[in-house]
Each structure stands twice: as C-alpha cells, then as structure tokens.
Write a protein that holds these residues in place. Sequence first.
Motif, PDB file in Angstrom:
ATOM      1  N   TRP A  55       0.836  -1.208   0.000  1.00 34.42           N
ATOM      2  CA  TRP A  55       0.000   0.000   0.000  1.00 34.42           C
ATOM      3  C   TRP A  55       0.863   1.247   0.000  1.00 34.42           C
ATOM      4  O   TRP A  55       0.567   2.208  -0.707  1.00 34.42           O
ATOM      5  CB  TRP A  55      -0.924  -0.021   1.217  1.00 34.42           C
ATOM      6  N   ARG A  56       1.950   1.261   0.767  1.00 31.97           N
ATOM      7  CA  ARG A  56       2.854   2.420   0.798  1.00 31.97           C
ATOM      8  C   ARG A  56       3.513   2.650  -0.555  1.00 31.97           C
ATOM      9  O   ARG A  56       3.644   3.784  -1.002  1.00 31.97           O
ATOM     10  CB  ARG A  56       3.926   2.230   1.861  1.00 31.97           C
ATOM     11  N   ARG A  57       3.939   1.557  -1.196  1.00 34.69           N
ATOM     12  CA  ARG A  57       4.541   1.694  -2.528  1.00 34.69           C
ATOM     13  C   ARG A  57       3.520   2.231  -3.537  1.00 34.69           C
ATOM     14  O   ARG A  57       3.865   3.035  -4.397  1.00 34.69           O
ATOM     15  CB  ARG A  57       5.072   0.345  -3.007  1.00 34.69           C
ATOM     16  N   TRP A  58       2.284   1.767  -3.431  1.00 32.35           N
ATOM     17  CA  TRP A  58       1.215   2.243  -4.314  1.00 32.35           C
ATOM     18  C   TRP A  58       0.961   3.733  -4.089  1.00 32.35           C
ATOM     19  O   TRP A  58       0.853   4.495  -5.045  1.00 32.35           O
ATOM     20  CB  TRP A  58      -0.041   1.417  -4.063  1.00 32.35           C
ATOM     21  N   GLN A  59       0.900   4.140  -2.817  1.00 27.79           N
ATOM     22  CA  GLN A  59       0.714   5.558  -2.494  1.00 27.79           C
ATOM     23  C   GLN A  59       1.881   6.400  -3.007  1.00 27.79           C
ATOM     24  O   GLN A  59       1.680   7.490  -3.540  1.00 27.79           O
ATOM     25  CB  GLN A  59       0.566   5.748  -0.978  1.00 27.79           C
ATOM     26  N   ARG A  60       3.096   5.895  -2.844  1.00 34.52           N
ATOM     27  CA  ARG A  60       4.272   6.625  -3.309  1.00 34.52           C
ATOM     28  C   ARG A  60       4.258   6.776  -4.828  1.00 34.52           C
ATOM     29  O   ARG A  60       4.593   7.839  -5.365  1.00 34.52           O
ATOM     30  CB  ARG A  60       5.546   5.917  -2.868  1.00 34.52           C
ATOM     31  N   ALA A  61       3.847   5.725  -5.539  1.00 42.38           N
ATOM     32  CA  ALA A  61       3.783   5.798  -6.998  1.00 42.38           C
ATOM     33  C   ALA A  61       2.726   6.811  -7.446  1.00 42.38           C
ATOM     34  O   ALA A  61       2.959   7.604  -8.373  1.00 42.38           O
ATOM     35  CB  ALA A  61       3.480   4.420  -7.578  1.00 42.38           C
ATOM     36  N   LEU A  62       1.571   6.805  -6.792  1.00 41.23           N
ATOM     37  CA  LEU A  62       0.530   7.774  -7.137  1.00 41.23           C
ATOM     38  C   LEU A  62       0.977   9.190  -6.800  1.00 41.23           C
ATOM     39  O   LEU A  62       0.674  10.139  -7.540  1.00 41.23           O
ATOM     40  CB  LEU A  62      -0.769   7.442  -6.407  1.00 41.23           C
ATOM     41  N   LEU A  63       1.703   9.346  -5.694  1.00 46.86           N
ATOM     42  CA  LEU A  63       2.227  10.661  -5.329  1.00 46.86           C
ATOM     43  C   LEU A  63       3.240  11.148  -6.358  1.00 46.86           C
ATOM     44  O   LEU A  63       3.256  12.330  -6.714  1.00 46.86           O
ATOM     45  CB  LEU A  63       2.856  10.610  -3.942  1.00 46.86           C
ATOM     46  N   THR A  64       4.062  10.246  -6.873  1.00 48.45           N
ATOM     47  CA  THR A  64       5.022  10.609  -7.910  1.00 48.45           C
ATOM     48  C   THR A  64       4.312  11.129  -9.145  1.00 48.45           C
ATOM     49  O   THR A  64       4.692  12.158  -9.719  1.00 48.45           O
ATOM     50  CB  THR A  64       5.898   9.396  -8.275  1.00 48.45           C
TER      51      THR A  64
END
Length: 134
Positions: free
Chosen positions: A107-116
């Motif tokens: 979930w954190r990686r997904w959030q980080r990718a969307l934030l990017t």
Amino acid sequence: MAEWTIEQVAERFNEAAQTAHRLPAVRVQGYFNTWPAILRQPWETFAGEDGEYRLPPDPTAIDRMEETMGWVLWLGEEDRHLVWMRADGYRWRDICRRFGCDRTTAWRRWQRALLTVAMQLNATSKPIKASEIA
C-alpha cells in the motif's frame, strides 16, 4: 485545473483500466470462415454460450485512457505493475504475492507511486512565468 491529488490520480487509473476492458477484442485480420452459419433450434440454444456484449467506450474516455497510460512512464517497472494491478481490481493479497511484500508495504509503494505521478502532473500544469525563464 486544480492541483492533482492521489485520490484523483487513482480514480483516473481505475477509469483507464475500465475503459481498456470495454475496448473491442483484438482479432487477427485476414482469416475468415467459409462454412455456412448453422441455424439452431430454440431448444438447442438453451445450453449455448452467452455472447459477451460490451458497450464501447466514448472517444473522450479513450483519450483520457491514452493520456493516463503515458503517466506510467514516470514510474519504475515495479511501480507500473503495482499501479495497474490495483487499477485492474486485483486484491491486495494477490499484489502482495506478486511483489513478495506485506500488505502495508504494498500500500505504501502504491501511495508513493501515485504521489510521484501527482507531483509530475502538478509540476507540468503550473504556468511558467516570464521571470522564471530568465
């Protein structure tokens, strides 16, 4: 447009995945069948396969999908797979198995990718002032 948020980016990826599923099936061109069509009796069609009917997406949805597909170029390969798997409706359990990590980490990686993606969109949508050029 206003600043992009993570939720808006996630919604746009979900819409792109749904639009991709609504596109017509890809078929090989040039092959055809010369056999005549078989006319079946009504009682024979009860056990037949139901045809798959998809309403084609409208052109604006296709344009948004193509724009969204360009966004993944800002991400690494692992993040691309993660974002598209989530947009395609995969469960977190399947995503965790694919990437070999815990649900919270995925979930954190997904959030980080969307934030990017959101940061890139916000950076490209800002108007450039004359004082910034010089």
